[in-house]
Design an enzyme around this catalytic site. Structure first.
Site, short mmCIF file in Angstrom:
data_model
loop_
_atom_site.label_atom_id
_atom_site.label_comp_id
_atom_site.label_asym_id
_atom_site.label_seq_id
_atom_site.Cartn_x
_atom_site.Cartn_y
_atom_site.Cartn_z
N PHE A 507 -1.63 -5.84 -8.18
CA PHE A 507 -0.55 -4.95 -7.78
C PHE A 507 -1.06 -3.51 -7.79
O PHE A 507 -1.85 -3.14 -8.66
CB PHE A 507 0.64 -5.07 -8.74
N ASP A 508 -0.59 -2.72 -6.82
CA ASP A 508 -1.01 -1.32 -6.75
C ASP A 508 0.05 -0.39 -7.29
O ASP A 508 -0.07 0.82 -7.19
CB ASP A 508 -1.36 -0.94 -5.31
N LYS A 509 1.13 -0.91 -7.84
CA LYS A 509 2.21 -0.09 -8.39
C LYS A 509 2.35 -0.41 -9.87
O LYS A 509 3.07 -1.32 -10.26
CB LYS A 509 3.53 -0.38 -7.66
N THR A 510 1.64 0.34 -10.70
CA THR A 510 1.73 0.08 -12.14
C THR A 510 3.09 0.46 -12.69
O THR A 510 3.54 -0.06 -13.70
CB THR A 510 0.65 0.87 -12.89
#
Length: 698
Positions: A507-510
């Site tokens: 995922f690129d949205k922590t």
């Protein structure tokens, strides 16, 4: 700019571009696609030979050319130049050459007024590379491109083709087809501001002929069309051959079972495919009435499908859904871009500044309202209306590109597909060898010819299971129904098979994996070159640049008397206790553009115990946060101020680099690292007075 203070906020750690013969660069993508166009036109003798071959071979060539349309085009038509082509074969390869796509499209024509399509000088991209920029420049200046075609006595035929929703027009002077979204590429911000008067009805009609209607149409095939497409699949063709063979060999019940399984799987696939296509079409469909400006100060209500690039929209104050991509030229608006970005945080869009700089949707993203986004509210400054100039329509918009990526995903090269094809090829070779061996043995044993044919072909159905495609279809549909029960929709069921091979998902949205809330830990003030101890309550800060920066350096706006915006800005303003005011209450002086007024709570002056009065602060100019610049800026003034002040908020490293070196504390890096290592989100503030007299009166 001097570093006056630092703010510490935190919580506990928790397309295709232009298509032409040869190669081309997609200006909207970081990848390079190698595109080749081949033109074909009608040939009577080739057409006669093609139809004769189809009839003589009982339609087998027609079935083969349906699977491989490019083969049929090359056999039925003769090659010619692109300038005279009636049919195009488009070959697209990625930069690695691992993916190859072939498309066959028909060249269409439309009658337009006289004029010429010409390319302006190539515009330089942000990386310094030349990009294919297509424009209509009858007399060499962009201002004349607002009239795409000069109306003359003679008519001109516009040649174009459609590929995956995108329209490509023929440029006679360049001898190439170019994407219609690039026709206005290279225009400057000044050019866009010149379009505020709108287009005349004649110019609007000409542009609609070139650009097409402003619709994102999702094709929904009938059940008959879907049945033909599914039944003519090579796998089902093999099944039909197998069923006929079994009937000839008196395997009636087995043939009936395979037929029923195949029929049920086809019916389920047709139902699921059409239902999801209808659902997607209903989600994308958008038709609203909009108000556009016409020359002479007139206004007209039109359907959103009539919009073309260059039209000037009047955005209503109550907002609504945006039917196209447009850039603001007057006023501000608050939009919700969750349909495109997935982020439900309201975003403030400001008017595009004038200047000779070329307009780019990504560079000027904070001034562009994209199609499909919801305008929550619009507010005009120094004028009665909020104006936006249309830049892109249809599939050329941000929403159109998103829908196109869903309908036409880029081919993915997986070993799964390659190994599957190798497996089928190996089985086919075994079936061929077994057939040859069976024919020889049966012939030696003097078996009748009809029995030899049946037994030899039956071996093919044993080696290559004809029920395998139907079984995989049923399993895929079952998996698709389970996904739908979880709210996951899949319009490409074959990708489900690949999903079972995944072992790692990134995922690129922590932020979506941790806490949603954000709390203010405190503020670290700065006096001279010394950082003071952390102040947990920012509202107890003394009156000065730091307190004013905390209260004004944000992009919040009021929606139904409630401040909305970035959660960090909301918490920052909430910690100061100041109140945001917009609308008529914020206008302090006639003719003065005041975006907002921040008023301190009444009790603060008594708690501060300072002789300096705490006056409301007016925001005169605001530059919303830009991820590329890593900062935002505001210009403020207040009654009695000798000059306005500018405040900047952004990443500590960047803000420190913008400040005078002698004003940055020597231990700035060490203090910053101590907070970031603990998992806090750190934001820096700085400010400086401007050497101009404020035009704000008490």
């Amino acid at each position: 700019m001097s570093a006056d203070s630092s703010l510490l906020l935190g919580s506990t750690p928790p397309s295709y571009g232009t298509l032409m013969t040869g190669t081309s660069i997609d200006p909207h993508s970081s990848s390079v696609s190698f595109v080749k166009l081949s033109g074909y036109c009608g040939s009577p003798w080739r057409a006669i030979g093609y139809h004769a071959a189809v009839w003589m071979l009982a339609g087998i060539p027609w079935l083969l050319f349906r699977w491989k349309p490019s083969w049929g085009v090359r056999l039925r038509l003769r090659p010619c130049s692109l300038a005279h082509a009636e049919t195009l074969v488009i070959e697209i390869k990625d930069k690695e050459g691992s993916s190859r796509q072939l498309f066959t499209v028909q060249v269409q024509t439309a009658a337009v007024g006289g004029g010429s399509l010409e390319l302006p000088p190539q515009a330089q991209g942000e990386d310094g590379r030349s990009q294919a920029a297509v424009g209509v420049v009858p007399e060499g200046t962009w201002e004349d491109t607002t009239q795409l075609y000069r109306q003359k006595e003679t008519k001109q035929v516009l040649r174009y083709y459609l590929l995956q929703g995108q329209r490509y027009v023929w440029m006679e002077t360049q001898q190439a087809f170019c994407q219609v979204s690039l026709l206005d590429h290279g225009r400057t911000c000044d050019d866009i501001h010149c379009s505020r008067s709108g287009l005349s009805l004649q110019d609007q009609a000409m542009r609609k002929t070139v650009y097409g209607p402003n619709v994102i149409s999702i094709p929904v095939k009938s059940y008959l069309q879907l049945l033909v497409d599914e039944a003519l699949n090579p796998y089902y063709g093999f099944q039909a051959f197998s069923i006929a063979l079994w009937l000839a060999d008196h395997y009636y019940w087995y043939a009936l079972c395979i037929f029923l399984i195949s029929a049920i799987s086809i019916c389920l696939a047709l139902y699921k495919t059409r239902k999801q296509s209808v659902t997607l079409r209903d989600m994308v469909k958008l038709s609203v009435r909009v108000q556009v400006c016409r020359p002479g100060g007139e206004e007209e209500w039109v359907d959103s499908s009539e919009l073309v690039p260059g039209d000037c929209l009047v955005l209503p104050q109550e907002g609504g859904v945006m039917p196209c991509d447009a850039v603001l030229v007057a006023g501000e608006c608050l939009v919700n871009e969750s349909s495109l970005t997935g982020e439900s945080i309201p975003v403030l869009k400001t008017a595009l500044p004038e200047g000779p700089k070329p307009y780019c949707p990504e560079t000027h993203r904070r001034h562009t309202v994209f199609c499909g986004t919801l305008v929550l509210q619009a507010r005009a400054y120094l004028g009665p209306r909020v104006l936006a100039v249309v830049t892109r329509t249809g599939f050329c918009t941000a929403k159109g590109g998103l829908v196109s990526s869903i309908l036409h995903p880029r081919p993915i090269s997986f070993k799964f597909y390659k190994h599957s094809m190798k497996f089928v090829a190996a089985l086919s070779v075994l079936a061929l060898l077994g057939t040859i061996y069976s024919v020889i043995i049966l012939y030696r044993n003097r078996v009748p010819v009809n029995e030899i044919v049946i037994r030899a072909l039956d071996l093919v159905t044993v080696v290559v299971p004809p029920a395998l495609p139907a079984a995989m279809t049923v399993c895929t549909l079952y998996a698709q129904s389970r996904l739908r029960a979880q709210g996951i929709f899949c319009i490409h069921p074959l990708r489900i098979n690949l999903g079972g091979k995944l072992r790692l998902v990134c995922f690129d949205k922590t932020g979506t994996l941790t806490e949603d809330g954000l709390d203010v830990m405190g503020v670290v003030p700065l006096t001279g070159q010394v950082l003071l101890p952390l102040v947990p309550e920012p509202r107890h800060l003394p009156v000065g640049p730091l307190l004013r920066a905390l209260a004004t350096c944000h992009a919040l706006s009021q929606l139904h008397d409630t401040p909305v915006g970035d959660p960090m800005d909301l918490k920052m303003v909430e910690s100061t206790g100041w109140v945001l005011e917009e609308g008529p209450a914020a206008d302090s002086a006639p003719g003065t553009q005041v975006l907002a007024v921040m008023r301190p709570p009444p009790r603060v002056a008594q708690q501060q115990g300072t002789a300096e009065p705490l006056e409301p602060v007016s925001v005169l100019c605001r530059f919303p946060f830009s991820s590329a610049l890593q900062r935002m800026d505001v210009v403020v003034a207040w009654p009695g101020a000798t000059q306005p002040e500018a405040y900047v908020k952004g990443s500590p490293e960047l803000v420190a680099s913008l400040c005078s070196p002698e004003t940055v504390p020597s231990d700035f890096t060490q203090v910053l690292q101590s907070y970031t290592a603990a998992g806090y989100r750190v934001v820096a503030l700085a400010g400086k007075p401007l050497a101009i007299a404020p035009s704000l009166e008490a």
